[in-house]
Design a protein around this motif. Sequence first.
Motif, PDB file in Angstrom:
ATOM      1  N   LYS A   1      11.990  -8.547  -0.146  1.00  0.00           N
ATOM      2  CA  LYS A   1      11.421  -9.069  -1.387  1.00  0.00           C
ATOM      3  C   LYS A   1      11.201  -7.928  -2.393  1.00  0.00           C
ATOM      4  CE  LYS A   1      11.015 -13.076   0.663  1.00  0.00           C
ATOM      5  NZ  LYS A   1      11.958 -14.182   0.361  1.00  0.00           N
ATOM      6  N   PRO A   2      11.222  -8.234  -3.693  1.00  0.00           N
ATOM      7  CA  PRO A   2      10.855  -7.210  -4.680  1.00  0.00           C
ATOM      8  C   PRO A   2       9.420  -6.752  -4.415  1.00  0.00           C
ATOM      9  CG  PRO A   2      11.797  -9.147  -5.751  1.00  0.00           C
ATOM     10  CD  PRO A   2      11.548  -9.524  -4.325  1.00  0.00           C
ATOM     11  N   TYR A   3       9.184  -5.460  -4.607  1.00  0.00           N
ATOM     12  CA  TYR A   3       7.848  -4.959  -4.296  1.00  0.00           C
ATOM     13  C   TYR A   3       7.381  -3.958  -5.340  1.00  0.00           C
ATOM     14  CZ  TYR A   3       9.828  -0.555  -2.520  1.00  0.00           C
ATOM     15  OH  TYR A   3      10.473   0.654  -2.397  1.00  0.00           O
ATOM     16  N   MET A   4       6.074  -3.720  -5.326  1.00  0.00           N
ATOM     17  CA  MET A   4       5.458  -2.706  -6.171  1.00  0.00           C
ATOM     18  C   MET A   4       4.409  -1.993  -5.337  1.00  0.00           C
ATOM     19  SD  MET A   4       2.774  -4.851  -8.515  1.00  0.00           S
ATOM     20  CE  MET A   4       1.238  -5.464  -7.825  1.00  0.00           C
ATOM     21  N   MET A   5       4.023  -0.793  -5.773  1.00  0.00           N
ATOM     22  CA  MET A   5       2.921  -0.076  -5.130  1.00  0.00           C
ATOM     23  C   MET A   5       2.416   0.989  -6.093  1.00  0.00           C
ATOM     24  SD  MET A   5       4.777   2.314  -2.272  1.00  0.00           S
ATOM     25  CE  MET A   5       5.865   3.668  -2.751  1.00  0.00           C
ATOM     26  N   PRO A   6       1.172   1.425  -5.941  1.00  0.00           N
ATOM     27  CA  PRO A   6       0.646   2.459  -6.830  1.00  0.00           C
ATOM     28  C   PRO A   6       1.351   3.795  -6.603  1.00  0.00           C
ATOM     29  CG  PRO A   6      -0.904   1.993  -5.063  1.00  0.00           C
ATOM     30  CD  PRO A   6       0.180   0.963  -4.959  1.00  0.00           C
TER      31      PRO A   6
ATOM     32  N   GLY B   1       6.083   5.750   4.032  1.00  0.00           N
ATOM     33  CA  GLY B   1       4.866   5.235   4.620  1.00  0.00           C
ATOM     34  C   GLY B   1       5.103   3.828   5.128  1.00  0.00           C
ATOM     35  N   ALA B   2       4.204   3.340   5.967  1.00  0.00           N
ATOM     36  CA  ALA B   2       4.385   2.009   6.549  1.00  0.00           C
ATOM     37  C   ALA B   2       4.421   0.916   5.484  1.00  0.00           C
ATOM     38  CB  ALA B   2       3.264   1.728   7.549  1.00  0.00           C
ATOM     39  N   GLY B   3       3.586   1.040   4.443  1.00  0.00           N
ATOM     40  CA  GLY B   3       3.545   0.003   3.412  1.00  0.00           C
ATOM     41  C   GLY B   3       4.880  -0.196   2.734  1.00  0.00           C
ATOM     42  N   GLU B   4       5.491   0.903   2.277  1.00  0.00           N
ATOM     43  CA  GLU B   4       6.781   0.793   1.586  1.00  0.00           C
ATOM     44  C   GLU B   4       7.905   0.415   2.548  1.00  0.00           C
ATOM     45  OE1 GLU B   4       9.508   3.145  -1.724  1.00  0.00           O
ATOM     46  OE2 GLU B   4       7.971   4.248  -0.611  1.00  0.00           O
TER      47      GLU B   4
ATOM     48  N   GLY C   1      -1.707   7.226  -0.421  1.00  0.00           N
ATOM     49  CA  GLY C   1      -3.003   6.981   0.201  1.00  0.00           C
ATOM     50  C   GLY C   1      -3.854   5.957  -0.522  1.00  0.00           C
ATOM     51  N   THR C   2      -3.262   5.254  -1.494  1.00  0.00           N
ATOM     52  CA  THR C   2      -4.024   4.258  -2.248  1.00  0.00           C
ATOM     53  C   THR C   2      -3.342   2.894  -2.185  1.00  0.00           C
ATOM     54  OG1 THR C   2      -2.879   4.667  -4.365  1.00  0.00           O
ATOM     55  CG2 THR C   2      -4.800   6.044  -3.849  1.00  0.00           C
ATOM     56  N   ASP C   3      -4.103   1.869  -2.544  1.00  0.00           N
ATOM     57  CA  ASP C   3      -3.559   0.523  -2.659  1.00  0.00           C
ATOM     58  C   ASP C   3      -3.879  -0.026  -4.046  1.00  0.00           C
ATOM     59  OD1 ASP C   3      -6.241  -0.382  -2.612  1.00  0.00           O
ATOM     60  OD2 ASP C   3      -6.187  -0.663  -0.444  1.00  0.00           O
ATOM     61  N   ILE C   4      -3.525  -1.268  -4.279  1.00  0.00           N
ATOM     62  CA  ILE C   4      -3.702  -1.872  -5.605  1.00  0.00           C
ATOM     63  C   ILE C   4      -5.178  -1.952  -5.984  1.00  0.00           C
ATOM     64  CG2 ILE C   4      -3.390  -4.005  -6.933  1.00  0.00           C
ATOM     65  CD1 ILE C   4      -0.856  -2.319  -6.539  1.00  0.00           C
ATOM     66  N   ASN C   5      -6.042  -2.222  -5.015  1.00  0.00           N
ATOM     67  CA  ASN C   5      -7.469  -2.269  -5.329  1.00  0.00           C
ATOM     68  C   ASN C   5      -8.004  -0.897  -5.709  1.00  0.00           C
ATOM     69  OD1 ASN C   5     -10.498  -2.046  -3.916  1.00  0.00           O
ATOM     70  ND2 ASN C   5     -10.197  -3.808  -5.252  1.00  0.00           N
TER      71      ASN C   5
ATOM     72  N   ASP D   1       0.853  -1.180   0.000  1.00  0.00           N
ATOM     73  CA  ASP D   1       0.000   0.000   0.000  1.00  0.00           C
ATOM     74  C   ASP D   1       0.897   1.241   0.000  1.00  0.00           C
ATOM     75  OD1 ASP D   1      -1.978  -1.867   0.301  1.00  0.00           O
ATOM     76  OD2 ASP D   1      -2.671  -1.151   2.265  1.00  0.00           O
ATOM     77  N   HIS D   2       0.472   2.288  -0.700  1.00  0.00           N
ATOM     78  CA  HIS D   2       1.268   3.517  -0.728  1.00  0.00           C
ATOM     79  C   HIS D   2       0.771   4.454   0.377  1.00  0.00           C
ATOM     80  CE1 HIS D   2       3.459   6.677  -3.406  1.00  0.00           C
ATOM     81  NE2 HIS D   2       3.820   6.721  -2.145  1.00  0.00           N
ATOM     82  N   ASP D   3       1.200   4.172   1.598  1.00  0.00           N
ATOM     83  CA  ASP D   3       0.785   4.959   2.754  1.00  0.00           C
ATOM     84  C   ASP D   3       1.575   6.262   2.834  1.00  0.00           C
ATOM     85  OD1 ASP D   3      -0.920   2.859   3.727  1.00  0.00           O
ATOM     86  OD2 ASP D   3       0.886   1.819   4.409  1.00  0.00           O
TER      87      ASP D   3
END
Length: 311
Positions: free
Chosen positions: A270-275, A259-262, A279-283, A243-245
């Motif tokens: 692990k490799p990661y991705m985020m929007p 943010g906490a997500g990143e 304030g948004t997530d993948i959904n 999540d892009h917190d």
Amino acid sequence: MTLDEAINAACDAIGIMPPKRYQLGRWAKTDTLAGKSGKGDGRVMVDDDRVTAWNWQTGVRHTVWLDSDRTPEQRRVSARKVAERAEDQRRRADDAAKVAQRIVSSAVPANHPYLSMKGFPDEKALTLDAAAIRDIGGRYLVPDGGQRAIVIPVRIGGQIRSIQLIWEGGTKKFLAGGEIGGASHRISNGSETWLCEGYATGLSLRAALHSLYRPATVLVCFSASNIVAVAKTINGRCFVAADHDAPPKVNPNQFGGLGAGEYYAKASGKPYMMPDLIGTDINDLHCRQGIFPVQSLVLSATRRAAHRRAA
């Protein structure tokens, strides 16, 4: 660090409000930062040497230790208290697991308004009505106006140890005392593994992976910090959909300005991705722009990981 600073740091780390009042050695009730849906879902305990904060919505705890010079006897007393609390926590966890198993066994697959709101009107999940949940688990699990909840089993080592309930408007509840650390919920199986925080994010991730013909295991980890614990149990290729917190308001440098997500995605190794949008997530991205941007993020993350392995 002063006591007030420790209380603020512990609460900020897990997204709850500092309590208005407290007593040493007793849990003080407070609210989460989720607004009305988090009313009364926070707990804080202040001891002689630490502050522990607990978010019932996410199941996450955080402890901040106080700097103090203690005598050997004081240290022994503190150690004894810690052992007693650990034993009490184990008993509470076992009791919560029994309640969770009863609720899961009573639930039935059905469509749900939350799934429609998140872009999956045809998806079916385990659901149970408010009256049954209240009877089995307690009134605190049912928010005002809640009629029927999605029931998500929380498993550790294949065993149900707790549940997450998601109500019509998105309010989320966990069982008090239930184990969350290292727990997950599997929503698909495949040769590689993707970790994410929330159930709706997991569904969007599953949809993107399926459309890219990438058979993958998707595990919902329930919180950003728990992704780190789950990641340690995964063998083989593993990715994180974070999540892009926004950075915490009270202590913006707590996660190194992230943010906490990143922050926890990086901590997982692990490799990661985020929007891109804070304030948004993948959904959120899926609902706003469709599946193609989610696919692009997946492909970018896997390509970067492939390049690192080849380097």
